[in-house]
Motif scaffolding. Structure first.
Motif, PDB file in Angstrom:
ATOM      1  N   GLU A   1       4.811   6.320  99.402  1.00  0.00           N
ATOM      2  CA  GLU A   1       3.633   7.360  99.355  1.00  0.00           C
ATOM      3  C   GLU A   1       2.414   5.893  99.540  1.00  0.00           C
ATOM      4  O   GLU A   1       2.840   4.922  99.194  1.00  0.00           O
ATOM      5  N   ILE A   2       1.189   6.258  99.659  1.00  0.00           N
ATOM      6  CA  ILE A   2       0.062   5.560  99.542  1.00  0.00           C
ATOM      7  C   ILE A   2      -0.514   5.622  98.282  1.00  0.00           C
ATOM      8  O   ILE A   2      -1.050   6.848  97.971  1.00  0.00           O
ATOM      9  N   ALA A   3      -0.916   4.815  97.627  1.00  0.00           N
ATOM     10  CA  ALA A   3      -1.528   4.957  96.124  1.00  0.00           C
ATOM     11  C   ALA A   3      -2.638   4.015  96.029  1.00  0.00           C
ATOM     12  O   ALA A   3      -2.791   3.075  96.569  1.00  0.00           O
ATOM     13  N   ALA A   4      -3.475   4.401  95.010  1.00  0.00           N
ATOM     14  CA  ALA A   4      -4.731   3.525  94.729  1.00  0.00           C
ATOM     15  C   ALA A   4      -4.026   2.496  93.457  1.00  0.00           C
ATOM     16  O   ALA A   4      -2.996   2.980  92.840  1.00  0.00           O
ATOM     17  N   PRO A   5      -4.533   1.238  93.748  1.00  0.00           N
ATOM     18  CA  PRO A   5      -4.096   0.382  92.590  1.00  0.00           C
ATOM     19  C   PRO A   5      -4.509   1.050  91.235  1.00  0.00           C
ATOM     20  O   PRO A   5      -5.414   1.647  91.166  1.00  0.00           O
ATOM     21  N   ILE A   6      -3.950   0.277  90.175  1.00  0.00           N
ATOM     22  CA  ILE A   6      -4.334   0.711  88.679  1.00  0.00           C
ATOM     23  C   ILE A   6      -5.663  -0.021  88.553  1.00  0.00           C
ATOM     24  O   ILE A   6      -5.912  -1.154  89.153  1.00  0.00           O
ATOM     25  N   GLN A   7      -5.789  -0.019  87.281  1.00  0.00           N
ATOM     26  CA  GLN A   7      -7.397  -0.569  87.002  1.00  0.00           C
ATOM     27  C   GLN A   7      -7.293  -2.102  87.033  1.00  0.00           C
ATOM     28  O   GLN A   7      -8.096  -2.949  87.246  1.00  0.00           O
ATOM     29  N   THR A   8      -6.103  -2.762  86.902  1.00  0.00           N
ATOM     30  CA  THR A   8      -5.981  -4.090  86.811  1.00  0.00           C
ATOM     31  C   THR A   8      -5.808  -4.790  88.113  1.00  0.00           C
ATOM     32  O   THR A   8      -5.807  -5.704  88.282  1.00  0.00           O
ATOM     33  N   GLY A   9      -5.691  -3.925  89.193  1.00  0.00           N
ATOM     34  CA  GLY A   9      -5.525  -4.181  90.632  1.00  0.00           C
ATOM     35  C   GLY A   9      -4.132  -4.227  91.069  1.00  0.00           C
ATOM     36  O   GLY A   9      -3.812  -4.479  92.277  1.00  0.00           O
ATOM     37  N   ALA A  10      -3.085  -4.154  90.163  1.00  0.00           N
ATOM     38  CA  ALA A  10      -1.728  -4.159  90.548  1.00  0.00           C
ATOM     39  C   ALA A  10      -1.417  -2.660  90.950  1.00  0.00           C
ATOM     40  O   ALA A  10      -1.988  -1.798  90.966  1.00  0.00           O
ATOM     41  N   CYS A  11      -0.125  -2.594  91.726  1.00  0.00           N
ATOM     42  CA  CYS A  11       0.101  -1.265  92.400  1.00  0.00           C
ATOM     43  C   CYS A  11       1.049  -0.652  91.386  1.00  0.00           C
ATOM     44  O   CYS A  11       1.335   0.588  91.376  1.00  0.00           O
ATOM     45  N   LEU A  12       1.906  -1.338  90.533  1.00  0.00           N
ATOM     46  CA  LEU A  12       3.285  -0.806  89.694  1.00  0.00           C
ATOM     47  C   LEU A  12       2.386  -1.171  88.253  1.00  0.00           C
ATOM     48  O   LEU A  12       2.104  -2.336  88.023  1.00  0.00           O
ATOM     49  N   ILE A  13       2.919  -0.343  87.353  1.00  0.00           N
ATOM     50  CA  ILE A  13       2.786  -0.526  86.019  1.00  0.00           C
ATOM     51  C   ILE A  13       4.510  -0.611  85.306  1.00  0.00           C
ATOM     52  O   ILE A  13       5.230  -0.370  85.884  1.00  0.00           O
ATOM     53  N   GLY A  14       4.484  -1.226  84.095  1.00  0.00           N
ATOM     54  CA  GLY A  14       5.666  -1.148  83.566  1.00  0.00           C
ATOM     55  C   GLY A  14       6.433  -2.783  83.630  1.00  0.00           C
ATOM     56  O   GLY A  14       5.801  -3.633  84.362  1.00  0.00           O
ATOM     57  N   ARG A  15       7.599  -2.794  83.190  1.00  0.00           N
ATOM     58  CA  ARG A  15       8.459  -3.999  83.258  1.00  0.00           C
ATOM     59  C   ARG A  15       8.725  -4.270  84.971  1.00  0.00           C
ATOM     60  O   ARG A  15       9.051  -3.220  85.643  1.00  0.00           O
ATOM     61  N   GLN A  16       8.462  -5.508  85.448  1.00  0.00           N
ATOM     62  CA  GLN A  16       8.484  -6.076  86.745  1.00  0.00           C
ATOM     63  C   GLN A  16       9.457  -7.254  86.747  1.00  0.00           C
ATOM     64  O   GLN A  16       9.472  -7.664  85.721  1.00  0.00           O
ATOM     65  N   SER A  17       9.859  -7.491  87.990  1.00  0.00           N
ATOM     66  CA  SER A  17      10.392  -8.960  88.269  1.00  0.00           C
ATOM     67  C   SER A  17       9.750  -9.337  89.501  1.00  0.00           C
ATOM     68  O   SER A  17       9.182  -8.907  90.114  1.00  0.00           O
ATOM     69  N   PRO A  18       9.738 -10.838  89.482  1.00  0.00           N
ATOM     70  CA  PRO A  18       9.112 -11.435  90.525  1.00  0.00           C
ATOM     71  C   PRO A  18       9.395 -10.945  91.746  1.00  0.00           C
ATOM     72  O   PRO A  18      10.792 -10.863  92.065  1.00  0.00           O
ATOM     73  N   ALA A  19       8.622 -11.007  92.730  1.00  0.00           N
ATOM     74  CA  ALA A  19       9.088 -10.364  94.045  1.00  0.00           C
ATOM     75  C   ALA A  19       9.220 -11.648  95.261  1.00  0.00           C
ATOM     76  O   ALA A  19       9.196 -11.347  96.361  1.00  0.00           O
ATOM     77  N   SER A  20       9.262 -12.640  94.520  1.00  0.00           N
ATOM     78  CA  SER A  20       9.364 -13.900  95.603  1.00  0.00           C
ATOM     79  C   SER A  20      10.781 -14.136  96.286  1.00  0.00           C
ATOM     80  O   SER A  20      11.508 -13.509  95.747  1.00  0.00           O
TER      81      SER A  20
ATOM     82  N   GLN B   1      -5.541  -0.216  98.789  1.00  0.00           N
ATOM     83  CA  GLN B   1      -4.462   0.710  98.854  1.00  0.00           C
ATOM     84  C   GLN B   1      -3.303   0.066  98.489  1.00  0.00           C
ATOM     85  O   GLN B   1      -2.985  -1.290  98.636  1.00  0.00           O
ATOM     86  N   CYS B   2      -1.989   0.903  98.025  1.00  0.00           N
ATOM     87  CA  CYS B   2      -0.792   0.265  97.680  1.00  0.00           C
ATOM     88  C   CYS B   2       0.185   1.133  98.602  1.00  0.00           C
ATOM     89  O   CYS B   2       0.283   2.306  98.550  1.00  0.00           O
ATOM     90  N   LEU B   3       0.939   0.619  99.276  1.00  0.00           N
ATOM     91  CA  LEU B   3       2.213   1.119  99.755  1.00  0.00           C
ATOM     92  C   LEU B   3       3.242   1.203  98.708  1.00  0.00           C
ATOM     93  O   LEU B   3       3.709   0.060  98.366  1.00  0.00           O
ATOM     94  N   VAL B   4       3.956   2.261  98.137  1.00  0.00           N
ATOM     95  CA  VAL B   4       4.785   2.239  96.969  1.00  0.00           C
ATOM     96  C   VAL B   4       5.883   2.878  97.751  1.00  0.00           C
ATOM     97  O   VAL B   4       5.941   4.063  98.334  1.00  0.00           O
ATOM     98  N   GLY B   5       7.215   2.358  97.425  1.00  0.00           N
ATOM     99  CA  GLY B   5       8.529   2.710  97.994  1.00  0.00           C
ATOM    100  C   GLY B   5       9.563   3.064  96.839  1.00  0.00           C
ATOM    101  O   GLY B   5       9.527   1.950  95.895  1.00  0.00           O
TER     102      GLY B   5
END
Length: 171
Positions: free
Chosen positions: A152-171, A136-140
């Motif tokens: 919301e709670i969502a299923a991961p996409i086919q790649t296993g990620a929770c988000l699609i599109g341009r992202q920045s590192p979460a570190s 599961q993915c918790l998405v805010g």
């Protein structure tokens, strides 16, 4: 007339006090005054006194890795709301949100966040963060225009990620 005055007071407090209103109103008796014909009690009822040693329940909340996404969704949302309220909406960055989540125990390695800037190098009108919890993915989502948070709670996409599109590192 008294109810109208109390209602007006609450509206003014909401307009002036903003998000800290719940604590400010705690212990305030907003019930109508007893009628003149009702006998007044000669013994005042004891009012609860807050314990200085016991922190509020929300302060004790921590991410529970053994719990389901649904069980952690409330903590996820409350944490994002508190982080979004910590500064002006125009100053909130995705890092503000993910740092708050790691502060209550969510795993930074399981997070993704959207970029703070659009591809046109403008401030993003919304920010999205996610935490992968097993299947599961918790998405805010933080909406800058009204400083609102939705989750919301969502299923991961086919790649296993929770988000699609341009992202920045979460570190």
């Amino acid at each position: 007339m008294k109810n109208f005055v109390w209602g007006g007071l609450v509206v003014v407090l909401l307009a002036v006090g903003g998000y800290g209103l719940t604590g400010a109103l705690q212990g305030l008796d907003l019930s109508p005054a007893p009628k003149a014909s009702a006998p007044a009690s000669s013994v005042p009822s004891p009012s609860p006194t807050p314990s200085a040693s016991a922190p509020p329940a929300a302060a004790l909340a921590r991410f529970d890795p053994s719990a389901t996404g649904a069980a952690n969704l409330d903590l996820f949302k409350r944490t994002l709301e508190k982080a979004a309220q910590s500064t002006a909406a125009s100053s909130v960055e995705a890092k503000t949100l993910t740092t708050a989540l790691t502060g209550v125990g969510f795993n930074a390695a399981a997070m993704q966040q959207s970029a703070d800037q659009t591809s046109a190098n403008l401030q993003a009108p919304t920010l999205v963060v996610s935490v992968r919890l097993g299947a599961q993915c918790l998405v805010g989502q933080f909406v800058r225009s009204d400083a609102s948070i939705s989750t919301e709670i969502a299923a991961p996409i086919q790649t296993g990620a929770c988000l699609i599109g341009r992202q920045s590192p979460a570190s």
